[in-house]
Motif scaffolding. Structure first.
Motif, PDB file in Angstrom:
ATOM      1  N   GLU A 168      -3.342  11.667  12.136  1.00 48.40           N
ATOM      2  CA  GLU A 168      -3.743  12.309  10.834  1.00 48.40           C
ATOM      3  C   GLU A 168      -3.008  13.751  10.914  1.00 48.40           C
ATOM      4  O   GLU A 168      -2.548  14.257   9.926  1.00 48.40           O
ATOM      5  N   ILE A 169      -3.133  14.262  12.102  1.00 46.90           N
ATOM      6  CA  ILE A 169      -2.603  15.775  12.042  1.00 46.90           C
ATOM      7  C   ILE A 169      -0.927  15.854  11.788  1.00 46.90           C
ATOM      8  O   ILE A 169      -0.541  16.550  11.012  1.00 46.90           O
ATOM      9  N   VAL A 170      -0.371  14.882  12.335  1.00 43.60           N
ATOM     10  CA  VAL A 170       1.026  15.026  12.368  1.00 43.60           C
ATOM     11  C   VAL A 170       1.490  14.360  11.042  1.00 43.60           C
ATOM     12  O   VAL A 170       2.368  14.878  10.591  1.00 43.60           O
ATOM     13  N   ALA A 178       0.706  -1.340   0.005  1.00 44.65           N
ATOM     14  CA  ALA A 178      -0.018   0.154   0.023  1.00 44.65           C
ATOM     15  C   ALA A 178       0.892   1.144   0.011  1.00 44.65           C
ATOM     16  O   ALA A 178       0.413   2.054  -0.612  1.00 44.65           O
ATOM     17  N   ALA A 179       1.940   1.181   0.855  1.00 43.42           N
ATOM     18  CA  ALA A 179       2.838   2.528   0.761  1.00 43.42           C
ATOM     19  C   ALA A 179       3.471   2.663  -0.560  1.00 43.42           C
ATOM     20  O   ALA A 179       3.380   3.754  -0.919  1.00 43.42           O
ATOM     21  N   LEU A 189       3.763   3.777   5.950  1.00 44.45           N
ATOM     22  CA  LEU A 189       4.364   2.554   7.065  1.00 44.45           C
ATOM     23  C   LEU A 189       4.235   2.813   8.294  1.00 44.45           C
ATOM     24  O   LEU A 189       4.216   1.877   9.275  1.00 44.45           O
ATOM     25  N   ALA A 190       3.968   4.160   8.864  1.00 45.48           N
ATOM     26  CA  ALA A 190       3.919   4.705  10.362  1.00 45.48           C
ATOM     27  C   ALA A 190       2.627   4.505  10.903  1.00 45.48           C
ATOM     28  O   ALA A 190       2.414   3.981  11.751  1.00 45.48           O
ATOM     29  N   GLY A 191       1.715   4.926  10.214  1.00 45.77           N
ATOM     30  CA  GLY A 191       0.306   5.081  10.589  1.00 45.77           C
ATOM     31  C   GLY A 191      -0.863   4.481  10.186  1.00 45.77           C
ATOM     32  O   GLY A 191      -1.851   4.297  10.415  1.00 45.77           O
ATOM     33  N   ALA A 206      -3.935   5.914   7.678  1.00 42.99           N
ATOM     34  CA  ALA A 206      -2.846   7.063   6.965  1.00 42.99           C
ATOM     35  C   ALA A 206      -3.526   7.509   5.776  1.00 42.99           C
ATOM     36  O   ALA A 206      -2.856   7.337   4.567  1.00 42.99           O
ATOM     37  N   SER A 207      -4.541   8.385   6.013  1.00 48.74           N
ATOM     38  CA  SER A 207      -5.238   9.022   4.883  1.00 48.74           C
ATOM     39  C   SER A 207      -4.591  10.260   4.415  1.00 48.74           C
ATOM     40  O   SER A 207      -4.063  10.240   3.216  1.00 48.74           O
ATOM     41  N   MET A 208      -4.493  11.213   5.301  1.00 48.17           N
ATOM     42  CA  MET A 208      -3.447  12.465   4.972  1.00 48.17           C
ATOM     43  C   MET A 208      -4.304  13.359   3.847  1.00 48.17           C
ATOM     44  O   MET A 208      -3.774  14.292   3.453  1.00 48.17           O
ATOM     45  N   ASN A 209      -5.616  12.796   3.294  1.00 38.22           N
ATOM     46  CA  ASN A 209      -6.339  13.323   2.481  1.00 38.22           C
ATOM     47  C   ASN A 209      -7.675  13.130   2.250  1.00 38.22           C
ATOM     48  O   ASN A 209      -7.992  12.024   2.244  1.00 38.22           O
TER      49      ASN A 209
END
Length: 251
Positions: A148-150, A61-62, A188-190, A196-199
């Motif tokens: 998600e913030i970080v 996925a990453a 990989l981290a979240g 790990a959306s970030m979006n």
């Protein structure tokens, strides 16, 4: 200060040819990115017959998201800036680098691009479920929000440092790959915790197509907070206060 640069924009901005071309570029780039990213998750589910996520699945996925975003940013960079993310657009707005009206146009294009990508995936796979983002077992809402913030802070900070900063020089040529790398690293981290959306657009398309809205607000609040803070910090501390005018021979 960036607050002085924040602008609503002209009333006719949404109908100007350059703005419409930029919105179309954002639509296509986001569609490319979401199709690759969500598609990789669907491929994993098919190969494992909906088995539990494994470390190899997380790595896959990453890689899919890193490669997909690298391409999506690259093909849109010269037209729209290659935001491919409402959080990036919001960070650019907070820093005074895009008007509100143009930013809204980008948001609409990004969300539509994500929905269309997920509809195409559902059709192309014969009706397989498009997995929506959700919290892993044992992960609380506050934990996912911080993740998600970080993670989005790191993403938008990278965007500013490599693409927005007017003195990035030759660093700007590697901006798409740097942006792709930080997204892959953050997954990989979240990924095992919040997905790990970030979006917000990446989370919105699958939520619409699968009609799954559990804790969906986390995937808006987290990225927008992280992206906004990153844009504000970089603009205030590294662009407005540290940059000196280049000699005329360097222009």
């Amino acid at each position: 200060m960036p607050i002085r640069n924040i602008a609503v924009g002209r009333a006719d901005e949404a109908t100007r040819p350059d703005a419409l071309k930029a919105a179309l570029a954002e639509f296509i780039s986001t569609m490319i990115f979401v199709f690759a990213g969500s598609g990789s998750g669907m491929a994993f589910n098919k190969l494992t017959e909906n088995g539990a996520t494994t470390p190899s699945g997380l790595v896959a996925a990453a890689l899919a998201h890193a490669f997909g975003l690298f391409v999506a940013v690259s093909v849109g960079a010269n037209i729209s800036g290659g935001h491919v993310n409402p959080a990036v657009t919001f960070g650019a707005f907070v820093g005074g680098n895009i008007t509100l009206l143009r930013g809204i146009l980008y948001w609409i294009a990004q969300l539509l691009g994500s929905v269309v990508a997920c509809l195409l995936l559902k059709f192309a796979t014969g009706g397989l479920v498009v997995p929506a983002f959700g919290l892993s077992a044992g992960v609380g809402v506050s934990n996912a929000l911080v993740f998600e913030i970080v993670m989005t802070f790191g993403l938008v900070y990278t965007v500013y440092a490599t693409a927005v900063d007017p003195k990035n020089g030759s660093l700007g040529t590697i901006a798409p790959i740097a942006i792709g790398f930080i997204v892959g690293a953050n997954i990989l981290a979240g990924g095992a915790f919040s997905g790990a959306s970030m979006n917000p657009a990446v989370a919105f398309g699958p939520a619409v197509v699968s009609w799954s809205w559990n804790n969906h607000w986390v995937y808006w609040a987290g990225p927008l907070i992280g992206g906004g803070v990153a844009g504000l910090i970089y603009e205030v501390f590294f662009i407005n206060t540290t940059h000196e005018q280049l000699p005329t021979t360097d222009y």
